[in-house]
Design an enzyme around this catalytic site. Structure first.
Site, short mmCIF file in Angstrom:
data_model
loop_
_atom_site.label_atom_id
_atom_site.label_comp_id
_atom_site.label_asym_id
_atom_site.label_seq_id
_atom_site.Cartn_x
_atom_site.Cartn_y
_atom_site.Cartn_z
N TYR A 42 -11.14 13.11 12.52
CA TYR A 42 -10.32 11.97 12.08
C TYR A 42 -9.03 11.89 12.91
O TYR A 42 -8.70 10.83 13.45
CB TYR A 42 -10.01 12.15 10.59
CG TYR A 42 -9.10 11.10 10.01
CD1 TYR A 42 -9.47 9.76 10.01
CD2 TYR A 42 -7.87 11.44 9.46
CE1 TYR A 42 -8.64 8.80 9.47
CE2 TYR A 42 -7.04 10.48 8.92
CZ TYR A 42 -7.43 9.16 8.93
OH TYR A 42 -6.59 8.21 8.40
N PHE B 53 -7.34 0.18 -0.20
CA PHE B 53 -6.19 0.44 -1.07
C PHE B 53 -4.89 -0.11 -0.46
O PHE B 53 -4.23 -0.99 -1.03
CB PHE B 53 -6.13 1.95 -1.36
CG PHE B 53 -4.82 2.44 -1.85
CD1 PHE B 53 -4.25 1.93 -3.02
CD2 PHE B 53 -4.13 3.45 -1.16
CE1 PHE B 53 -3.02 2.40 -3.49
CE2 PHE B 53 -2.92 3.92 -1.62
CZ PHE B 53 -2.36 3.40 -2.78
N ILE B 54 -4.55 0.33 0.72
CA ILE B 54 -3.28 -0.11 1.34
C ILE B 54 -3.39 -1.56 1.79
O ILE B 54 -2.48 -2.37 1.58
CB ILE B 54 -2.89 0.82 2.52
CG1 ILE B 54 -2.71 2.26 2.02
CG2 ILE B 54 -1.60 0.32 3.20
CD1 ILE B 54 -2.41 3.29 3.09
#
Ligand code: UDP
Length: 319
Positions: free
Chosen positions: A149, A11-12
Site C-alpha cells: 500500500y 468514507f472521506i
C-alpha cells in the site's frame, strides 16, 4: 465550479462531496463501491448539483469525459484499510498504480488541477518523529503485503510530481493521517469503528500486539477542510502536505477510552499480530505528523478533540 471526486462514495470522499456541495459547487462522483457504499451518499443523492457514476476508474472512455468536463479533480479512489490490503494485494496494486496513472494522464491531457490523496503509511517504519514531508521512508520486505500500500501510494506521488515538474500539471498531494468519523466502517481493519462496535456489543475489544503502538486521530471534517484549503491555495501546487492530527494516543489507551465512553462491560483482549493479520506482519509503532507546513501555507488547524469524535461515532453506531 464542476468538481470530480474519484472514490466519492467512500468514507472521506462522501464528506468531501457534502462540503463541496455546501460551498455551491457541482460535484461528480465516480465510485465502483468496492469499499465505498451508496449509503455514505444517501443524504446528498438527490441533490441537483450531484452526478453519480457507479463505475470503475479503469473505464477510460468514461473517465475521459468526466475529466474533460470538470475543473478540479480530487483523486481518492484507492484500495484502503490494512485488512483489505493484506487480503487483496493484486487489487491494491492495480487500483493504486494503474488507476492513478489513468487519472493523472487524463488530468494532464486536459490540464485539470488534481489533488492526490496519499497516506501517512508512506513513512513506513521510520522512527524519526514527527514525520515531515521530506522525511525518509522505511519499508519492510516485499513478502509483507502491508507495505504494498505504501509503495503504491509512493508511486502515485512520484507520478504526480513528475507530471508537475515535467509537464506543468497542477497537482497537490495530501498525506492523510488516521481519519475517523461517523460512516467509517471497521470492515477493512480501521481500529476506531471496530473498537466502538465491539464495546457497544460488550464483545472483547481486540487490541493487536501489546497495544503500545500509537496513532493520532483526526475528525473527517477537519481533514476535508484541510484538503479543500490546500487545493485552492496557489502556493500549494507541486507540494506535499501532511494532514491530520498530531495528538498521539496508544491503541491500548484508545481501547480504555472507548470502553469508558460506551460504559461497556467488554474486556480488552490482546491479540498477537500473526493471528490478526499474517505471518511476519509489521505494524507502524508510532505515527505522528509535523503539521507546520500545512499550518504555515493554509492556516491548517485541528478543531475536534478525540473525546468529541469518539462520542459522535458512538452515537452513530448506537443508532
Ligand atoms: N488495531 C487493533 N485492533 C483492531 C484494529 C486495529 O489493535 O481491531 C491496531 C492496528 O494494529 C494499528 C492501529 O490499531 O496498530 C491502527 O490500525 P488501523 O488499521 O486503524 O490504521 P493504520 O494501521 O493504518 O494506522
Amino acid at each position: 465550479m464542476k468538481i470530480l471526486i474519484t472514490g466519492g462514495a467512500g468514507f472521506i470522499g462522501s464528506y468531501l462531496a457534502e462540503d463541496l456541495l455546501d460551498k455551491g459547487h457541482f460535484v461528480i462522483i465516480i465510485d465502483n463501491l468496492s469499499t465505498g457504499r451508496l449509503s455514505n451518499i444517501r443524504q446528498i443523492y438527490r441533490d441537483d448539483n450531484l452526478e453519480v457514476h457507479i463505475d470503475t476508474i479503469f473505464n477510460k472512455r468514461l473517465m475521459k469525459d468526466l475529466v474533460k468536463n470538470c475543473e478540479q479533480i480530487y483523486h481518492l479512489a484507492a484500495a484502503v484499510g490494512v485488512r483489505f490490503i493484506v487480503d487483496n494485494p493484486v487489487q491494491t496494486l492495480e487500483t493504486n498504480i494503474y488507476g492513478t496513472e489513468i487519472i493523472v494522464q487524463l488530468a494532464n491531457k486536459y490540464k485539470k488541477k488534481i489533488f492526490i490523496a496519499s497516506t501517512s503509511e508512506l513513512y513506513g517504519k521510520s522512527e524519526s518523529l514527527p514525520f515531515t514531508e521530506d522525511s525518509d521512508r522505511i519499508y519492510g520486505s516485499t513478502n509483507i503485503r502491508r507495505w504494498s500500500y505504501a509503495e503504491s501510494k509512493a508511486i502515485d506521488e512520484f507520478l504526480a510530481l513528475a507530471y508537475w515538474h515535467e509537464r506543468k500539471l497542477p497537482v497537490v498531494i495530501g498525506r492523510l493521517f488516521n481519519t475517523i468519523g461517523p460512516r467509517q466502517t471497521g470492515q477493512y481493519g480501521m481500529v476506531v469503528p471496530r473498537f466502538v462496535q465491539q464495546a457497544l456489543l460488550n464483545h472483547p475489544i481486540t487490541v493487536y500486539g501489546d497495544g503500545k503502538q500509537s496513532r493520532c486521530f483526526a475528525h473527517v471534517g477537519d481533514v476535508v477542510d484541510g484538503m479543500v484549503k490546500l487545493m485552492n491555495e496557489e502556493k500549494c501546487v507541486g507540494q506535499i502536505y501532511n494532514i491530520g492530527s498530531d495528538r498521539e494516543i496508544t491503541i491500548f489507551d484508545l481501547a480504555k477510552k472507548v470502553k469508558k465512553l460506551t460504559k461497556s462491560s467488554s474486556r480488552i483482549k490482546l491479540i498477537p499480530y500473526i493471528e490478526a493479520y499474517e505471518e511476519g506482519f509489521e505494524d507502524m509503532e508510532r505515527r505522528v505528523p509535523d503539521l507546520s507546513k500545512a499550518k504555515q501555507d493554509v492556516g491548517y488547524k485541528i478543531k475536534v478533540p478525540l473525546d468529541d469524535m469518539l462520542k459522535e461515532i458512538i452515537e452513530y453506531y448506537k443508532k
